[in-house]
Design an enzyme around this catalytic site. Structure first.
Site, PDB file in Angstrom:
ATOM      1  N   MET A 121     -43.987  49.702 129.491  1.00 39.29           N
ATOM      2  CA  MET A 121     -43.465  50.873 128.798  1.00 39.29           C
ATOM      3  C   MET A 121     -44.849  52.070 128.474  1.00 39.29           C
ATOM      4  SD  MET A 121     -42.255  51.407 124.912  1.00 39.29           S
ATOM      5  CE  MET A 121     -43.903  51.342 124.042  1.00 39.29           C
ATOM      6  N   ASP A 123     -44.983  56.382 127.751  1.00 39.66           N
ATOM      7  CA  ASP A 123     -44.796  57.768 127.055  1.00 39.66           C
ATOM      8  C   ASP A 123     -43.274  57.455 126.093  1.00 39.66           C
ATOM      9  OD1 ASP A 123     -46.709  58.383 128.816  1.00 39.66           O
ATOM     10  OD2 ASP A 123     -45.640  60.317 129.372  1.00 39.66           O
ATOM     11  N   GLN A 139     -40.833  56.155 128.713  1.00 38.81           N
ATOM     12  CA  GLN A 139     -41.071  55.543 130.290  1.00 38.81           C
ATOM     13  C   GLN A 139     -41.127  54.247 130.540  1.00 38.81           C
ATOM     14  OE1 GLN A 139     -42.226  58.211 133.182  1.00 38.81           O
ATOM     15  NE2 GLN A 139     -40.553  58.556 131.872  1.00 38.81           N
ATOM     16  N   TRP A 147     -47.161  49.654 135.606  1.00 38.93           N
ATOM     17  CA  TRP A 147     -46.311  50.873 135.843  1.00 38.93           C
ATOM     18  C   TRP A 147     -45.692  50.700 137.178  1.00 38.93           C
ATOM     19  CZ3 TRP A 147     -46.835  55.213 139.254  1.00 38.93           C
ATOM     20  CH2 TRP A 147     -46.284  56.399 138.741  1.00 38.93           C
ATOM     21  N   PHE A 186     -39.690  60.910 135.263  1.00 36.94           N
ATOM     22  CA  PHE A 186     -40.988  61.012 134.357  1.00 36.94           C
ATOM     23  C   PHE A 186     -40.512  61.483 132.948  1.00 36.94           C
ATOM     24  CE2 PHE A 186     -44.838  60.986 137.320  1.00 36.94           C
ATOM     25  CZ  PHE A 186     -44.475  59.914 137.879  1.00 36.94           C
ATOM     26  N   SER A 187     -41.719  62.065 132.356  1.00 38.50           N
ATOM     27  CA  SER A 187     -41.450  62.431 130.927  1.00 38.50           C
ATOM     28  C   SER A 187     -40.707  63.710 130.759  1.00 38.50           C
ATOM     29  CB  SER A 187     -42.711  62.373 130.239  1.00 38.50           C
ATOM     30  OG  SER A 187     -43.270  61.104 130.099  1.00 38.50           O
ATOM     31  N   ARG A 250     -45.515  69.051 135.744  1.00 33.38           N
ATOM     32  CA  ARG A 250     -44.339  67.849 134.616  1.00 33.38           C
ATOM     33  C   ARG A 250     -44.252  68.119 133.279  1.00 33.38           C
ATOM     34  NH1 ARG A 250     -48.404  64.775 137.380  1.00 33.38           N
ATOM     35  NH2 ARG A 250     -49.886  63.683 135.883  1.00 33.38           N
ATOM     36  N   GLU A 310     -51.064  66.807 130.629  1.00 35.97           N
ATOM     37  CA  GLU A 310     -49.837  66.004 130.652  1.00 35.97           C
ATOM     38  C   GLU A 310     -49.374  66.198 129.344  1.00 35.97           C
ATOM     39  OE1 GLU A 310     -50.317  62.285 133.827  1.00 35.97           O
ATOM     40  OE2 GLU A 310     -51.498  61.926 131.902  1.00 35.97           O
ATOM     41  N   TRP A 390     -55.558  53.292 129.369  1.00 37.15           N
ATOM     42  CA  TRP A 390     -56.162  52.589 130.833  1.00 37.15           C
ATOM     43  C   TRP A 390     -57.248  52.164 130.842  1.00 37.15           C
ATOM     44  CZ3 TRP A 390     -51.984  52.507 134.091  1.00 37.15           C
ATOM     45  CH2 TRP A 390     -50.879  53.266 134.077  1.00 37.15           C
TER      46      TRP A 390
HETATM   47  C1  FRU Z   1     -48.325  60.240 130.878  1.00 37.82           C
HETATM   48  C2  FRU Z   1     -47.420  60.515 132.340  1.00 37.82           C
HETATM   49  C3  FRU Z   1     -46.780  61.752 132.193  1.00 37.82           C
HETATM   50  C4  FRU Z   1     -45.682  61.305 133.374  1.00 37.82           C
HETATM   51  C5  FRU Z   1     -45.365  59.810 132.934  1.00 37.82           C
HETATM   52  C6  FRU Z   1     -45.130  58.901 134.095  1.00 37.82           C
HETATM   53  O1  FRU Z   1     -48.663  59.100 130.521  1.00 37.82           O
HETATM   54  O2  FRU Z   1     -48.536  60.239 133.292  1.00 37.82           O
HETATM   55  O3  FRU Z   1     -47.666  62.975 132.621  1.00 37.82           O
HETATM   56  O4  FRU Z   1     -44.649  61.932 133.082  1.00 37.82           O
HETATM   57  O5  FRU Z   1     -46.622  59.480 132.248  1.00 37.82           O
HETATM   58  O6  FRU Z   1     -44.914  57.690 133.720  1.00 37.82           O
END
Ligand code: FRU
Length: 555
Positions: A121, A123, A139, A147, A186-187, A250, A310, A390
């Site tokens: 998991m 965001d 996510q 991921w 994505f987010s 994004r 982001e 990370w």
């Molecule tokens: C931030 C991010 C967002 C993206 C998502 C992808 O952690 O990189 O920018 O939409 O995670 O999982």
């Protein structure tokens, strides 16, 4: 493996599987549905059961089923999903409190913080409240604990603290595993239109074969079905990037802007190499035009590795506008912290954001508070973030990865210069707090499980050292006006520090490796996620402030 199950009419079984094997659903010895052979890559399958009866699920490869659950659409909002754990011995089913007890029996899993049942998991996305139910999406990679192709997981809550696990809400438009690609849903954010209808704006990263160049990100709109189980009616609303904007494009946040009498959207991006937030406008929410950069980071950020903004969050707070954003890739030269989250407070006039000061407020000095998303509800701005940076990972072999912060409420400091974050009142209303230490310094044994430490009074010179079997778990200190935190895993190469000024209050939550600190009325916050020595058994407090330690647990 063979398992008999009684399935009610309308029941849905959803699962992801990969590997060598088959799965059949039999009724009275006859196969009514089957996957004759799984693929080598994960695939999503759904079975819709039509008439209440007993079925037999047969598979020669229970291990090939990577994530499976069932639900009845009419009742899932009350019950949550039933998790199906496949093994050689059969299918173990768990629902509601059984899932909670199972998760709580994992000594490495935080008890007060939301985490997915299985797999990866990141965001928080799509936060919203419908009636008295909070919806948190996230996510989610349903087939592994790293991921991967992104989906929107889903959980609901009545109190922001206790969560019910729901079916996966949003899927990527293609089978990315089959393509050997990454990307996906994505987010993005929830948006409630003036007529009350709810929709989600989000980014789809189209199949990407190289994480750092050449991928394509487009913006989409999805609406929830009437039960909030699956996204439907998905349309692409924005594909065209403005000149100078590269592939990072994004994480939309949309609002209705009274002043402009039109819709507005911000997106995270990079502009000629500088991290930037872009502003778009629309008259109908479907056709969007680029207006201007809302914010462009000073050049030092690009020089220090920042690739893009982001998850920008832009919202009205009291009489100000606040921009919160993460600079991915950035390494702060002085402390070596990276991917920090920043806030700016200012005015938003004629589609221009004018910060009161160009100086960015570091929103969280601990760094494990990323991709924050907030939503306004009943006059409060509620926020969650992903507790990850990370820098450190969960130990290999862990069944899941990723936790959310406690719910926080955002406000402005009295001088309106800082964004403050404090735990939402639901934390105190719905998590028990038993006092175990009152008003003294010294060394104390700790109960197993989450605690809160409160200091009130002058913080200068304070030190909190938590240990496990004599080894450091975490240390928090205030010296020369600097608040700092160190965890067992830190080797000193990164400094987790913040200027505290004359702060006179501090709240610290510790929950199996997660440390959330709120100091000076929430003006200085620091969050860490540690993976070593996460269950301290002793706490040493030395402080001239008055100290309290509380044991915290859910009711
Ligand atoms: C931030 C991010 C967002 C993206 C998502 C992808 O952690 O990189 O920018 O939409 O995670 O999982």
């Amino acid at each position: 493996m063979k398992q008999n199950l009684f399935l009610p009419s309308g029941y849905r079984l959803e699962f992801w599987a990969a590997g060598d094997g088959f799965l059949r659903i039999n009724i009275d010895g006859k196969t009514v549905w089957q996957i004759p052979s799984f693929a080598i890559h994960p695939e999503f399958f759904k079975y819709h059961h039509r008439e209440a009866c007993e079925v037999t699920i047969v598979t020669n490869a229970p291990d090939a089923v990577l994530w499976a659950y069932g639900y009845q659409p009419q009742t899932v909002n009350e019950t949550g999903i039933t998790v199906f754990e496949f093994s050689d011995r059969g299918i173990l089913q768990r629902t509601g409190a059984e899932i909670e007890n199972w998760l709580r029996s994992d000594p490495d899993r935080p008890a007060l913080h939301f985490s997915p049942i299985r797999h990866w998991m990141n965001d928080p996305v799509g936060l919203c409240k419908i009636g008295d139910t909070w919806h948190m999406f996230y996510q989610f990679h349903p087939s592994g604990s790293g991921w991967g192709p992104m989906h929107w997981g889903h959980a609901t809550s009545r109190d922001l603290v206790n969560w019910l696990h729901m079916p996966v809400f949003l899927h990527p438009e293609q089978n990315l595993w089959r393509l050997g690609a990454t990307g996906g849903a994505f987010s993005g954010n929830a948006f409630r239109d003036r007529d009350g209808s709810l929709m989600f704006f989000y980014t789809e990263r189209l199949p990407a074969y190289d994480l750092f160049k050449g991928y394509r990100e487009i913006q989409k709109l999805a609406r929830p079905d009437r039960r909030m189980i699956k996204a439907e009616g998905i349309v692409t609303v924005l594909e065209q990037r403005p000149d100078g904007v590269e592939h990072d494009f994004r994480d939309p946040k949309v609002w209705w802007d009274d002043a402009a009498n039109a819709y507005r959207m911000v997106l995270g991006a990079s502009m000629e190499g500088d991290p930037a937030v872009l502003l778009f406008g629309s008259g109908d929410g479907l056709e969007w035009q680029y207006l201007r950069p809302l914010y462009r980071a000073p050049v030092n950020f690009r020089q220090e590795g920042a690739r893009a903004v982001e998850c920008p969050d832009f919202f009205r707070l009291e009489d100000k506008w606040v921009l919160v954003m993460g600079f991915v890739g950035h390494v702060e030269p002085r402390t070596r912290r990276h991917n920090l989250l920043y806030a700016l407070i200012g005015e938003f006039v004629d589609d221009c954001f004018v910060p009161d000061t160009p100086e960015l407020q570091l929103l969280d000095f601990g760094t494990d508070y990323y991709a924050m998303q907030s939503v306004e509800s009943d006059g409060r701005q509620i926020a969650f973030a992903w507790l990850f940076n990370w820098e450190y990972r969960k130990p290999e072999g862990s069944s899941y990865s990723g936790e959310m912060s406690l719910p926080r409420v955002l406000s402005l400091s009295e001088d309106r210069k800082r964004l403050r974050m404090l735990p939402a009142m639901e934390v105190d209303e719905h998590l028990v707090a038993d006092l175990i230490v009152e008003d003294k310094s010294g060394t104390f044994s700790l109960p197993k499980g989450p605690i809160e430490i409160r200091l009130s009074g002058a913080l200068e010179g304070s030190k909190l050292v938590a240990t496990q079997g004599g080894e450091l778990a975490f240390e928090v200190s205030v010296a020369d006006g600097i608040l700092s935190i160190r965890l067992a895993q830190d080797d000193g190469s990164i400094q987790y520090v913040a200027e505290l000024g004359c702060g006179k209050d501090l709240r610290l939550f510790h929950d199996r490796g997660i440390v959330e600190i709120f100091a000076d009325g929430g003006s200085v916050c620091g969050t860490r996620r540690g993976y070593a020595n996460i269950e301290p058994d002793h706490l040493d407090i030395s402080s001239s402030a008055s100290a309290q330690v509380l044991e915290r647990y859910s009711k």
